[in-house]
Design a protein around this motif. Sequence first.
Motif, PDB file in Angstrom:
ATOM      1  N   GLN A   1       0.845  -1.192   0.000  1.00  0.00           N
ATOM      2  CA  GLN A   1       0.000   0.000   0.000  1.00  0.00           C
ATOM      3  C   GLN A   1       0.877   1.238   0.000  1.00  0.00           C
ATOM      4  N   VAL A   2       0.408   2.256  -0.693  1.00  0.00           N
ATOM      5  CA  VAL A   2       1.135   3.528  -0.785  1.00  0.00           C
ATOM      6  C   VAL A   2       0.223   4.643  -0.309  1.00  0.00           C
ATOM      7  N   HIS A   3       0.781   5.564   0.447  1.00  0.00           N
ATOM      8  CA  HIS A   3       0.021   6.709   0.932  1.00  0.00           C
ATOM      9  C   HIS A   3       0.625   7.986   0.376  1.00  0.00           C
ATOM     10  N   LEU A   4      -0.236   8.878  -0.075  1.00  0.00           N
ATOM     11  CA  LEU A   4       0.171  10.199  -0.535  1.00  0.00           C
ATOM     12  C   LEU A   4      -0.451  11.229   0.397  1.00  0.00           C
ATOM     13  N   VAL A   5       0.373  12.082   0.961  1.00  0.00           N
ATOM     14  CA  VAL A   5      -0.115  13.088   1.897  1.00  0.00           C
ATOM     15  C   VAL A   5       0.264  14.467   1.383  1.00  0.00           C
ATOM     16  N   GLU A   6      -0.763  15.260   1.066  1.00  0.00           N
ATOM     17  CA  GLU A   6      -0.539  16.621   0.579  1.00  0.00           C
ATOM     18  C   GLU A   6      -0.508  17.602   1.742  1.00  0.00           C
ATOM     19  N   SER A   7       0.182  18.695   1.538  1.00  0.00           N
ATOM     20  CA  SER A   7       0.193  19.779   2.510  1.00  0.00           C
ATOM     21  C   SER A   7       0.498  21.078   1.768  1.00  0.00           C
ATOM     22  N   GLY A   8       0.242  22.194   2.448  1.00  0.00           N
ATOM     23  CA  GLY A   8       0.600  23.493   1.884  1.00  0.00           C
ATOM     24  C   GLY A   8      -0.547  24.312   1.348  1.00  0.00           C
ATOM     25  N   GLY A   9      -1.745  23.752   1.346  1.00  0.00           N
ATOM     26  CA  GLY A   9      -2.884  24.528   0.880  1.00  0.00           C
ATOM     27  C   GLY A   9      -3.258  25.612   1.867  1.00  0.00           C
ATOM     28  N   GLY A  10      -4.194  26.466   1.466  1.00  0.00           N
ATOM     29  CA  GLY A  10      -4.633  27.523   2.354  1.00  0.00           C
ATOM     30  C   GLY A  10      -5.345  28.624   1.611  1.00  0.00           C
ATOM     31  N   LEU A  11      -5.498  29.746   2.298  1.00  0.00           N
ATOM     32  CA  LEU A  11      -6.174  30.919   1.754  1.00  0.00           C
ATOM     33  C   LEU A  11      -5.122  31.970   1.406  1.00  0.00           C
ATOM     34  N   VAL A  12      -5.209  32.503   0.215  1.00  0.00           N
ATOM     35  CA  VAL A  12      -4.244  33.508  -0.230  1.00  0.00           C
ATOM     36  C   VAL A  12      -4.969  34.533  -1.103  1.00  0.00           C
ATOM     37  N   GLN A  13      -4.469  35.741  -1.107  1.00  0.00           N
ATOM     38  CA  GLN A  13      -5.055  36.771  -1.967  1.00  0.00           C
ATOM     39  C   GLN A  13      -4.575  36.605  -3.406  1.00  0.00           C
ATOM     40  N   ALA A  14      -5.371  37.107  -4.321  1.00  0.00           N
ATOM     41  CA  ALA A  14      -4.982  37.068  -5.729  1.00  0.00           C
ATOM     42  C   ALA A  14      -3.617  37.730  -5.907  1.00  0.00           C
ATOM     43  N   GLY A  15      -2.788  37.089  -6.718  1.00  0.00           N
ATOM     44  CA  GLY A  15      -1.428  37.569  -6.923  1.00  0.00           C
ATOM     45  C   GLY A  15      -0.414  36.948  -5.995  1.00  0.00           C
ATOM     46  N   GLY A  16      -0.893  36.245  -4.990  1.00  0.00           N
ATOM     47  CA  GLY A  16      -0.010  35.627  -4.018  1.00  0.00           C
ATOM     48  C   GLY A  16       0.526  34.280  -4.476  1.00  0.00           C
TER      49      GLY A  16
END
Length: 121
Positions: A1-16
């Motif tokens: 079995q393989v697990h993929l864990v994402e991180s780094g998302g969030g809320l940002v203003q346009a242009g960011g």
Amino acid sequence: QVHLVESGGGLVQAGGSLRLSCAASGSIFSINSMGWYRQAPGKQRELVATIISGGSTTYADSVKGRFTISRDNTKNTLYLQMNSLKPEDTAVYYCNAVVRPSSVAIFYNYWGQGTQVTVSS
């Protein structure tokens, strides 16, 4: 079995900018290709960018020149640097990996759980 864990998302203003990461773990002999996909509310999941083991990359036209995909093969980790973000980039971003779990030449397709990216105008 393989697990993929994402991180780094969030809320940002346009242009960011934001940087997404996806760490793969588990039974991994090699990883053929990795990629980022996204799905906005009411829309189908779409390709954002892919990178194969040799380093070749592909991008959706909508993100060319703004997003950069990269991978660290020593860490089985995928990245997506997103610059000049636009409200239309708002979506859940999913990591994908085509993995060979053993010396047998059989590949399996895996998905992460997704990370939300929200770009405000």
